[in-house]
Enzyme design. Structure first.
Site, short mmCIF file in Angstrom:
data_model
loop_
_atom_site.label_atom_id
_atom_site.label_comp_id
_atom_site.label_asym_id
_atom_site.label_seq_id
_atom_site.Cartn_x
_atom_site.Cartn_y
_atom_site.Cartn_z
N HIS A 201 0.84 -1.20 0.00
CA HIS A 201 0.00 0.00 0.00
C HIS A 201 0.88 1.25 0.00
O HIS A 201 1.82 1.35 0.79
CB HIS A 201 -0.90 0.02 1.23
CG HIS A 201 -2.05 -0.93 1.14
ND1 HIS A 201 -3.16 -0.86 1.94
CD2 HIS A 201 -2.27 -1.98 0.32
CE1 HIS A 201 -4.01 -1.82 1.62
NE2 HIS A 201 -3.48 -2.52 0.64
N TYR B 2 -9.37 5.20 7.41
CA TYR B 2 -9.58 5.53 8.83
C TYR B 2 -10.69 6.58 8.89
O TYR B 2 -10.55 7.64 8.27
CB TYR B 2 -8.31 6.13 9.44
CG TYR B 2 -7.18 5.15 9.71
CD1 TYR B 2 -6.29 4.77 8.71
CD2 TYR B 2 -6.98 4.63 10.99
CE1 TYR B 2 -5.25 3.90 8.97
CE2 TYR B 2 -5.94 3.76 11.26
CZ TYR B 2 -5.07 3.39 10.25
OH TYR B 2 -4.04 2.52 10.53
N LYS C 240 1.24 -0.05 15.14
CA LYS C 240 2.65 -0.13 15.54
C LYS C 240 3.03 -1.37 16.36
O LYS C 240 4.21 -1.68 16.51
CB LYS C 240 3.03 1.12 16.37
CG LYS C 240 3.05 2.40 15.56
CD LYS C 240 4.31 2.52 14.74
CE LYS C 240 4.23 3.55 13.65
NZ LYS C 240 4.01 3.00 12.30
N TYR D 231 4.08 6.60 9.99
CA TYR D 231 3.27 5.43 9.65
C TYR D 231 4.10 4.36 8.94
O TYR D 231 3.99 3.17 9.25
CB TYR D 231 2.07 5.85 8.78
CG TYR D 231 0.96 4.83 8.79
CD1 TYR D 231 -0.17 5.00 9.59
CD2 TYR D 231 1.04 3.67 8.01
CE1 TYR D 231 -1.19 4.05 9.62
CE2 TYR D 231 0.03 2.72 8.03
CZ TYR D 231 -1.08 2.92 8.84
OH TYR D 231 -2.07 1.97 8.87
P1 FAD Z 1 2.44 -11.67 21.64
O1 FAD Z 1 2.04 -11.73 20.22
O2 FAD Z 1 1.40 -11.41 22.67
O3 FAD Z 1 3.18 -13.03 21.96
C1 FAD Z 1 3.45 -13.45 23.28
C2 FAD Z 1 3.46 -14.96 23.32
O4 FAD Z 1 3.81 -15.39 24.61
C3 FAD Z 1 2.10 -15.55 23.00
O5 FAD Z 1 2.21 -16.55 22.03
C4 FAD Z 1 1.63 -16.10 24.35
O6 FAD Z 1 0.79 -17.22 24.19
C5 FAD Z 1 2.94 -16.44 25.01
N1 FAD Z 1 2.92 -16.46 26.46
C6 FAD Z 1 2.26 -15.62 27.30
N2 FAD Z 1 2.47 -15.96 28.57
C7 FAD Z 1 3.29 -17.03 28.55
C8 FAD Z 1 3.86 -17.85 29.55
N3 FAD Z 1 3.61 -17.61 30.85
N4 FAD Z 1 4.63 -18.88 29.18
C9 FAD Z 1 4.88 -19.13 27.87
N5 FAD Z 1 4.36 -18.38 26.87
C10 FAD Z 1 3.58 -17.36 27.21
N6 FAD Z 1 -1.57 -4.37 16.88
C11 FAD Z 1 -1.82 -3.65 15.80
O7 FAD Z 1 -0.93 -2.93 15.36
N7 FAD Z 1 -3.05 -3.72 15.17
C12 FAD Z 1 -4.05 -4.53 15.63
O8 FAD Z 1 -5.13 -4.59 15.06
C13 FAD Z 1 -3.81 -5.28 16.78
N8 FAD Z 1 -4.76 -6.07 17.27
C14 FAD Z 1 -4.52 -6.75 18.42
C15 FAD Z 1 -5.54 -7.52 18.98
C16 FAD Z 1 -5.34 -8.19 20.18
C17 FAD Z 1 -6.46 -9.02 20.78
C18 FAD Z 1 -4.08 -8.06 20.84
C19 FAD Z 1 -3.84 -8.76 22.17
C20 FAD Z 1 -3.06 -7.31 20.26
C21 FAD Z 1 -3.28 -6.64 19.07
N9 FAD Z 1 -2.28 -5.87 18.47
C22 FAD Z 1 -2.53 -5.16 17.38
C23 FAD Z 1 -0.94 -5.78 19.02
C24 FAD Z 1 0.02 -6.75 18.35
O9 FAD Z 1 -0.67 -7.89 17.93
C25 FAD Z 1 1.11 -7.05 19.36
O10 FAD Z 1 1.83 -5.85 19.55
C26 FAD Z 1 2.05 -8.19 18.98
O11 FAD Z 1 1.36 -9.42 19.06
C27 FAD Z 1 3.28 -8.20 19.88
O12 FAD Z 1 4.01 -9.37 19.69
P2 FAD Z 1 4.72 -10.09 20.91
O13 FAD Z 1 5.44 -11.24 20.32
O14 FAD Z 1 5.47 -9.10 21.71
O15 FAD Z 1 3.55 -10.57 21.87
C1 DHB Z 2 -4.93 -3.09 10.86
C2 DHB Z 2 -4.84 -2.93 12.21
C3 DHB Z 2 -4.52 -1.70 12.72
O1 DHB Z 2 -4.42 -1.53 14.04
C4 DHB Z 2 -4.30 -0.62 11.90
O2 DHB Z 2 -4.01 0.59 12.44
C5 DHB Z 2 -4.37 -0.79 10.53
C6 DHB Z 2 -4.70 -2.05 10.01
C7 DHB Z 2 -5.29 -4.43 10.32
O3 DHB Z 2 -5.54 -5.33 11.13
O4 DHB Z 2 -5.33 -4.59 9.10
#
Ligand code: FAD
Ligand code: DHB
Length: 390
Positions: free
Chosen positions: A72, A199, A295, A383
């Site tokens: 995009h 948005y 982010k 962005y």
């Molecule tokens: P995570 O993806 O949370 O990974 C952590 C891992 O650790 C998981 O697999 C979990 O199962 C595991 N874990 C937890 N506790 C333990 C334990 N005690 N022992 C072993 N393993 C464990 N960001 C956006 O930009 N746009 C979005 O639309 C968006 N939607 C989201 C929706 C939801 C419901 C959530 C929760 C987050 C969303 N985010 C979004 C944020 C984005 O997905 C996260 O920033 C990203 O997943 C971060 O990656 P991570 O690996 O740090 O954490």
């Molecule tokens: C998506 C999620 C976001 O939080 C965003 O700012 C833009 C796109 C997505 O899930 O596609």
């Protein structure tokens, strides 16, 4: 068991850390409390910053993303019955890539396993100890108690994980803001309403029109943080989406069967420092952003890129300068992403205490960022992703 870097969590942070370490000849083991099927099906973020997509390609896990991801060159804002475009390509010469987080997770898991990587899924009772001396991860796997001795621990276990709470009281400082709203998100089999994201600021609340493919849309509407999803039959969701699309309505929103739905509360959170002894926190275990700036996954990838460089220096030369600077280096980027995510959020959501003044101020801000080249360039720069301090 023994390894060099023990990693808790197989989200984007933990998986990519393990992959980057492997490429530098450093051994790691990941322990994850969910199943492989669960983490591969967890629908979350969808936007990869320009450098993050490049990182996946350059490290050999971007092949499917290059085929299936959507490039995009900008985004739209819908407000005041107008649809305005911000052209990232023209403003900063870069775009973003729309590709689901769970697809990134699948790609890196496949590659890690093909490279002989160890990911232990469905572990229980994980605890980390010896953080300032000889680190150890204890857990149960396949009904047996296990101990993993390591040189360092990567705390990649998300916001609700065990690593951050294992740091003694008083060491870490948390900075937090909760928002009085959440997002109701759906994944539906339908044609995207636009080639690029829209948005929307609407008197009924925020909405976002995103996608995963030409046949799959990812759509969000502002709701209460504790919204009961049971109160949202499909028809009500589509009705709200139609209403909030407003200015883009001429584009005709296609409906389709819902594949997934969920509510996410919104929060800004940072913990400082992101290190305690030999424990390094990365991704959501150290910080959470409201999703409006797209982010979350990108910050997780930036953290582990920094961290992998630190470990590479340490194992290659014995020098720990980069590891020592890990927290301060990451936090500079984290706080800028926090600012941007907060700014996008406050510009696009209707707060419960908003009055007519706030409404007018938001419209002026959207008018400004979509008409001033200087302001639009600043938005575009943030962005597509600020430069990495590497
Ligand atoms: P995570 O993806 O949370 O990974 C952590 C891992 O650790 C998981 O697999 C979990 O199962 C595991 N874990 C937890 N506790 C333990 C334990 N005690 N022992 C072993 N393993 C464990 N960001 C956006 O930009 N746009 C979005 O639309 C968006 N939607 C989201 C929706 C939801 C419901 C959530 C929760 C987050 C969303 N985010 C979004 C944020 C984005 O997905 C996260 O920033 C990203 O997943 C971060 O990656 P991570 O690996 O740090 O954490
Ligand atoms: C998506 C999620 C976001 O939080 C965003 O700012 C833009 C796109 C997505 O899930 O596609």
């Amino acid at each position: 068991m023994r390894t060099q870097v023990g990693i808790v969590g197989a989200g984007p942070a933990g998986l990519m850390l393990s992959h980057l370490l492997y490429l530098d000849g450093i051994k790691s083991v990941i322990v994850e409390n969910r199943s492989r099927e669960y983490v591969e099906a967890r629908i979350r973020a969808g936007v990869l910053e320009h450098w993050a997509a490049d990182l996946l390609v350059h490290t050999g896990v971007g092949e499917r993303m290059q085929r299936e991801g959507l490039v995009h060159g900008g985004i739209h804002f819908s407000f005041n019955d107008e649809l305005r475009h911000i052209d990232f390509k023209a403003l900063v010469g870069k775009g973003i890539l729309v590709y689901g987080q769970h697809e990134v997770v699948k790609d890196v898991i496949t590659r890690r396993l093909a490279d002989g990587g160890q990911i232990l899924f469905e572990v229980n009772n994980v605890c980390v100890e010896g953080l300032t001396g000889a680190p150890k991860i204890r857990f149960q796997h396949a009904g047996r108690a296990q101990e993993l001795d390591c040189d360092f621990i990567g705390g990649c276990d998300g916001f609700h994980g065990v690593c951050r709470p294992s740091v003694p009281n008083g060491v870490l400082t948390g900075y937090e803001r909760e928002y009085p709203f959440g997002w109701l998100g759906i994944l539906a089999q339908a044609r995207p309403v636009s080639e690029e994201l829209i948005y929307c600021l609407h008197p009924r609340g925020f909405a976002l029109f995103s996608m995963r493919s030409p046949e799959l849309v990812r759509l969000y509407i502002q709701c209460a943080p504790d919204e009961d999803i049971a109160q949202w039959p499909d028809q009500k969701i589509w009705r709200e989406l139609h209403a909030r699309l407003a200015a883009g309505k001429s584009r005709e929103l296609a409906e389709g069967p819902l594949i997934e739905r969920g509510v996410t509360a919104m929060r800004s959170f940072v913990v400082e420092p992101m290190q305690y002894g030999r424990l390094f926190l990365a991704g959501d275990s150290a910080h959470i952003v409201p999703p409006t700036g797209a982010k979350g996954m990108n910050l997780a990838l930036a953290d582990v890129l920094m961290l992998s460089r630190g470990f590479a220096d340490y194992y290659r030369t014995g020098r720990s300068d980069r590891l020592d600077a890990y927290s301060a280096t990451c936090l500079r980027r984290v706080w800028k992403a926090q600012r941007f995510s907060w700014w996008m959020t406050q510009m696009l959501h209707i707060g419960p205490r908003h009055n007519a003044f706030d409404r007018k101020r938001q419209l002026a801000e959207l008018d400004y960022v979509t008409s001033s080249e200087a302001a639009a360039r600043s938005l575009a720069e943030n962005y597509v992703g600020l430069p990495l301090d590497i």
